[in-house]
Structures are given as structure tokens and as C-alpha cells.
Design a protein around this motif. Sequence first.
Motif, PDB file in Angstrom:
ATOM      1  N   ILE A  40      99.066 -35.043  -5.763  1.00  0.00           N
ATOM      2  CA  ILE A  40      97.735 -34.568  -5.418  1.00  0.00           C
ATOM      3  C   ILE A  40      97.666 -34.540  -3.904  1.00  0.00           C
ATOM      4  O   ILE A  40      98.034 -35.507  -3.239  1.00  0.00           O
ATOM      5  CB  ILE A  40      96.652 -35.503  -6.000  1.00  0.00           C
ATOM      6  CG1 ILE A  40      96.636 -35.374  -7.519  1.00  0.00           C
ATOM      7  CG2 ILE A  40      95.288 -35.192  -5.394  1.00  0.00           C
ATOM      8  CD1 ILE A  40      95.708 -36.356  -8.211  1.00  0.00           C
ATOM      9  N   TRP A  43      91.266 -34.168  -2.690  1.00  0.00           N
ATOM     10  CA  TRP A  43      90.205 -34.533  -3.628  1.00  0.00           C
ATOM     11  C   TRP A  43      88.929 -33.838  -3.182  1.00  0.00           C
ATOM     12  O   TRP A  43      88.660 -33.709  -1.985  1.00  0.00           O
ATOM     13  CB  TRP A  43      89.957 -36.036  -3.623  1.00  0.00           C
ATOM     14  CG  TRP A  43      91.064 -36.870  -4.157  1.00  0.00           C
ATOM     15  CD1 TRP A  43      91.994 -37.554  -3.423  1.00  0.00           C
ATOM     16  CD2 TRP A  43      91.368 -37.135  -5.529  1.00  0.00           C
ATOM     17  NE1 TRP A  43      92.858 -38.228  -4.264  1.00  0.00           N
ATOM     18  CE2 TRP A  43      92.491 -37.981  -5.563  1.00  0.00           C
ATOM     19  CE3 TRP A  43      90.800 -36.727  -6.732  1.00  0.00           C
ATOM     20  CZ2 TRP A  43      93.049 -38.442  -6.751  1.00  0.00           C
ATOM     21  CZ3 TRP A  43      91.363 -37.189  -7.909  1.00  0.00           C
ATOM     22  CH2 TRP A  43      92.463 -38.034  -7.916  1.00  0.00           C
ATOM     23  N   CYS A  53      90.940 -32.221  -8.159  1.00  0.00           N
ATOM     24  CA  CYS A  53      92.103 -32.566  -7.347  1.00  0.00           C
ATOM     25  C   CYS A  53      92.960 -31.323  -7.143  1.00  0.00           C
ATOM     26  O   CYS A  53      92.997 -30.434  -7.990  1.00  0.00           O
ATOM     27  CB  CYS A  53      92.925 -33.685  -7.983  1.00  0.00           C
ATOM     28  SG  CYS A  53      93.586 -33.326  -9.615  1.00  0.00           S
ATOM     29  N   TRP A  66      93.639 -26.170  -7.858  1.00  0.00           N
ATOM     30  CA  TRP A  66      92.524 -27.080  -8.034  1.00  0.00           C
ATOM     31  C   TRP A  66      92.239 -27.227  -9.516  1.00  0.00           C
ATOM     32  O   TRP A  66      92.144 -26.241 -10.237  1.00  0.00           O
ATOM     33  CB  TRP A  66      91.291 -26.568  -7.304  1.00  0.00           C
ATOM     34  CG  TRP A  66      91.385 -26.774  -5.828  1.00  0.00           C
ATOM     35  CD1 TRP A  66      91.752 -25.843  -4.906  1.00  0.00           C
ATOM     36  CD2 TRP A  66      91.140 -27.977  -5.122  1.00  0.00           C
ATOM     37  NE1 TRP A  66      91.761 -26.412  -3.652  1.00  0.00           N
ATOM     38  CE2 TRP A  66      91.375 -27.719  -3.761  1.00  0.00           C
ATOM     39  CE3 TRP A  66      90.753 -29.257  -5.495  1.00  0.00           C
ATOM     40  CZ2 TRP A  66      91.229 -28.697  -2.779  1.00  0.00           C
ATOM     41  CZ3 TRP A  66      90.601 -30.227  -4.514  1.00  0.00           C
ATOM     42  CH2 TRP A  66      90.840 -29.943  -3.171  1.00  0.00           C
ATOM     43  N   TYR A  69      89.883 -33.458 -12.412  1.00  0.00           N
ATOM     44  CA  TYR A  69      90.688 -34.670 -12.522  1.00  0.00           C
ATOM     45  C   TYR A  69      90.414 -35.365 -13.849  1.00  0.00           C
ATOM     46  O   TYR A  69      89.273 -35.700 -14.169  1.00  0.00           O
ATOM     47  CB  TYR A  69      90.401 -35.618 -11.361  1.00  0.00           C
ATOM     48  CG  TYR A  69      91.111 -36.946 -11.505  1.00  0.00           C
ATOM     49  CD1 TYR A  69      92.497 -37.007 -11.470  1.00  0.00           C
ATOM     50  CD2 TYR A  69      90.401 -38.116 -11.707  1.00  0.00           C
ATOM     51  CE1 TYR A  69      93.162 -38.220 -11.620  1.00  0.00           C
ATOM     52  CE2 TYR A  69      91.055 -39.329 -11.848  1.00  0.00           C
ATOM     53  CZ  TYR A  69      92.436 -39.370 -11.811  1.00  0.00           C
ATOM     54  OH  TYR A  69      93.087 -40.559 -11.969  1.00  0.00           O
TER      55      TYR A  69
END
Length: 82
Positions: A40, A43, A53, A66, A69
Motif C-alpha cells: 500500500i 491511504w 488504499c 485505489w 480497504y
Amino acid sequence: MATRCGLLSRDCPPPEAEVRWVYQPVEVQYPDDTWVLGRISGWWTDAAGEVWCRLRTLPGGDGPRWCHYDPESVRLLPSAGI
């Protein structure tokens, strides 16, 4: 998820100032129950409080994307010694 230019995508990322850039190793579970390594690199939390993420799987996976999460299918790994 919507951003200022439409749906969250590779071509329409969240606003740069709202992203927390990181380097976080992860394991990602695929629908066939196999696990692959990934990382990752960012965030972002949208206006509804959903956590997103910027995920990339290795080796040879798709480029960074993207995604919402999900701690059940994306396991965070230590980024420093155990």
C-alpha cells in the motif's frame, strides 16, 4: 467512490492533499483463496468515513489502484523488523 472529478480510479485519484503516503507491505487474498504479496502506498478516507488504499500486488500484478480497504482480504505486514 466519488471524488471531485467523478469515480475513484487510476485516472481520477483522491485529492493529493488528503492522501497519507506510506510504504506498507501487505498480503492480498484473491477470490480463489490464494494470497500474494503487495504494498500500500497511500491511504485516503472519503467524506463518508470509508477508508481507501492505493494497492499494488507483486510480482507482475496490475499497477497501483485505489480500492476500499478490507482488513479481511488485505493483511498488513511489518514494515520494519519483527
